[in-house]
Design an enzyme around this catalytic site. Structure first.
Site, PDB file in Angstrom:
ATOM      1  CE  LYS A 236      -3.338   2.938   0.549  1.00 51.23           C
ATOM      2  NZ  LYS A 236      -4.202   3.312  -0.573  1.00 51.23           N
ATOM      3  CB  CYS A 294      -3.185   8.308  -0.002  1.00 52.45           C
ATOM      4  SG  CYS A 294      -4.661   7.521   0.684  1.00 52.45           S
TER       5      CYS A 294
END
Length: 475
Positions: A236, A294
């Site tokens: 991720k 993010c």
């Protein structure tokens, strides 16, 4: 390697049977769509959405229970699906975390920002609180899944420790623990969850298998990719780090093209045209900066994961990480937008101190109300620090701490010396040069395009001073 499955945990899960009830902690851009997709599956009986009844986000509870979406950007199908599962009696939002004891699986979708990019220390306060509440209320055989983006090593380290302390049980023996990072983008939340492949990593084989069981039931075209928890954490953080690196590469190329007097979009088209077996270019687009929850932090999660692993990194001595350098390039783009604005104002015979700038776009991404870590904030600060008057327009963002945001474009651009486009909202693609000039009321108004949404020649023909990122041919 995956740790051998615990026979005790396997026996507990076999006796417990299939996952029927689910809890989702954190009703935001990740938790809401995940919860309602679980609720819409015939395989699950009921889903609890857990949300703190805080002054800033407690309003979501009543909205969701009325079948309304608290997310006000363009999210196809989300509000309809919320209403559907609420009306069907399969989803409800609550601030009563004791109800975690009723579920077979609980997922945590809680933000994990960094306190400081310099210290590389994450702010896990909200996540830790969520883990403590989870640990206090889970029962034997519960699957706990972290969906939050976290520093590699967190699932099997900090998270496991807190859950065991609070529950009095042991992970891998009494309950299952896994990491299944979210991979969604605002504007296509439901579609992303259904169609993107899902990374699933447990702290042992049985935890991985239990998490695979949970997520496979909401995928339509995506597949499950099982791995260890740490590998999932790295996957991720690395995928966002690579995307940030790609954006930095085209941003730097755009700066080069400006200096050389050429159009970066012509160059990009040329590079992208080379296709064939084994050829991959993946050229993205330049812009006024990178925002969101993010990309602005995940590089630092990855870097921190390496540091806390205890291993010795073999890397050129004294050389900065290319990933961190890419972060700095992308962080610079709002500064470049400011520099372009000052240059354009100078050409129009103005200085920032005697100018008004209409800042168009506060969300970090087009057609969304998501303004987390928006590059517009730094751009605005630089203008204000230089004595400039700044007014902000965004069609989606309702409010933002310390910033007045208007939803009337004509009010914001009226009598402005410059208009700067920071977000590629559809509305800005429709800007008409003649109408905008009339509203601004200047002989030579300035327009600075940070997202390549306007046709430069149309505005230059109307007397605008034009500046655009990567548009050395027109600047």
């Amino acid at each position: 390697m995956v740790v051998s499955m615990s026979s005790k945990l396997k026996n507990i899960l076999d006796e417990k049977g299939p996952i029927r009830k689910i809890g989702v902690i954190g009703m935001g851009y990740v938790g809401i769509p995940a919860a309602v997709l679980f609720a819409d599956s015939d395989a699950f009986e009921f889903v609890w959405g857990f949300q703190r009844d805080s002054p800033t986000s407690g309003y979501k509870i009543d909205m969701l229970n009325r079948g309304e979406s608290p997310l006000k950007g363009d999210e196809p199908g989300l509000e309809e699906l919320i209403k559907k599962v609420v009306d069907a009696g399969k989803f409800r939002c609550t601030s009563d975390f004791t109800r975690i004891s009723e579920v077979d699986a609980v997922t945590l979708a809680i933000q994990t920002p960094f306190l400081s990019a310099k210290s590389l220390e994450p702010d896990f306060g909200a996540l830790i609180e969520g883990l403590r509440l989870t640990g206090r209320n889970i029962t034997e055989g519960t699957l706990v899944v972290l969906e939050s983006t976290i520093t590699p090593g967190t699932t099997g380290g900090l998270a496991r420790q807190i859950l065991e302390e609070e529950s009095g049980m042991k992970a891998s023996e009494d309950f299952a623990l896994a990491h299944a990072p979210e991979r969604v983008m605002v504007g296509r939340l439901l579609r992303n969850i259904r169609e993107h492949d899902r990374i699933v990593g447990g702290i042992d084989r049985e935890s991985t298998q239990r998490a695979v069981e949970l997520y496979s039931l909401v995928l339509t075209s995506g597949r499950i990719i099982p791995m260890t928890a740490t590998a999932a954490e790295v996957t991720k953080t690395a995928e966002n780090t690579f995307r940030d690196l790609q954006i930095a590469a085209i941003n730097q190329l755009a700066l080069y093209c400006e200096v050389m007097g050429i159009n970066v979009y012509d160059v990009r088209t040329g590079i992208d045209s080379l296709k064939g077996e084994g050829i991959t270019r993946a050229v993205l687009y330049p812009g006024a900066g990178v925002g969101g929850h993010c990309l602005t932090k995940d590089t630092y999660h990855l870097e921190r994961g390496v540091k806390i692993s205890g291993g010795k990194l073999d890397y050129p001595q004294g050389m900065e990480s290319i990933f961190v350098l890419a972060r700095k390039v992308n962080d610079f783009m709002p500064v470049h937008m400011y520099n372009l604005t000052v240059e354009a104002l100078s050409r129009a015979g103005k200085t920032p101190a005697d100018s008004k700038v209409a800042l168009l776009g506060w969300a970090f991404i087009r057609n969304s109300d998501d303004a987390r870590n928006t590059p517009s904030e730094l751009y605005r600060k630089l203008l204000l620090d230089s004595g400039c008057a700044v007014e902000v327009h965004d069609p989606y963002v309702k409010e933002y701490p310390g910033v007045s945001i208007s939803h009337e474009l004509s009010d914001v651009v009226k009598n402005a010396d410059a208009a700067a486009i920071l977000t590629g909202h559809d509305e800005y693609f429709k800007l008409d040069a003649s109408a905008l000039k009339e509203l601004m009321g200047k002989e030579h108004p300035v327009i600075v395009d940070g997202r390549n949404v306007i046709k430069p020649d149309d505005f230059i023909a109307e007397g605008f001073v034009y500046k655009g990122i990567g548009r050395g041919d027109k600047n």
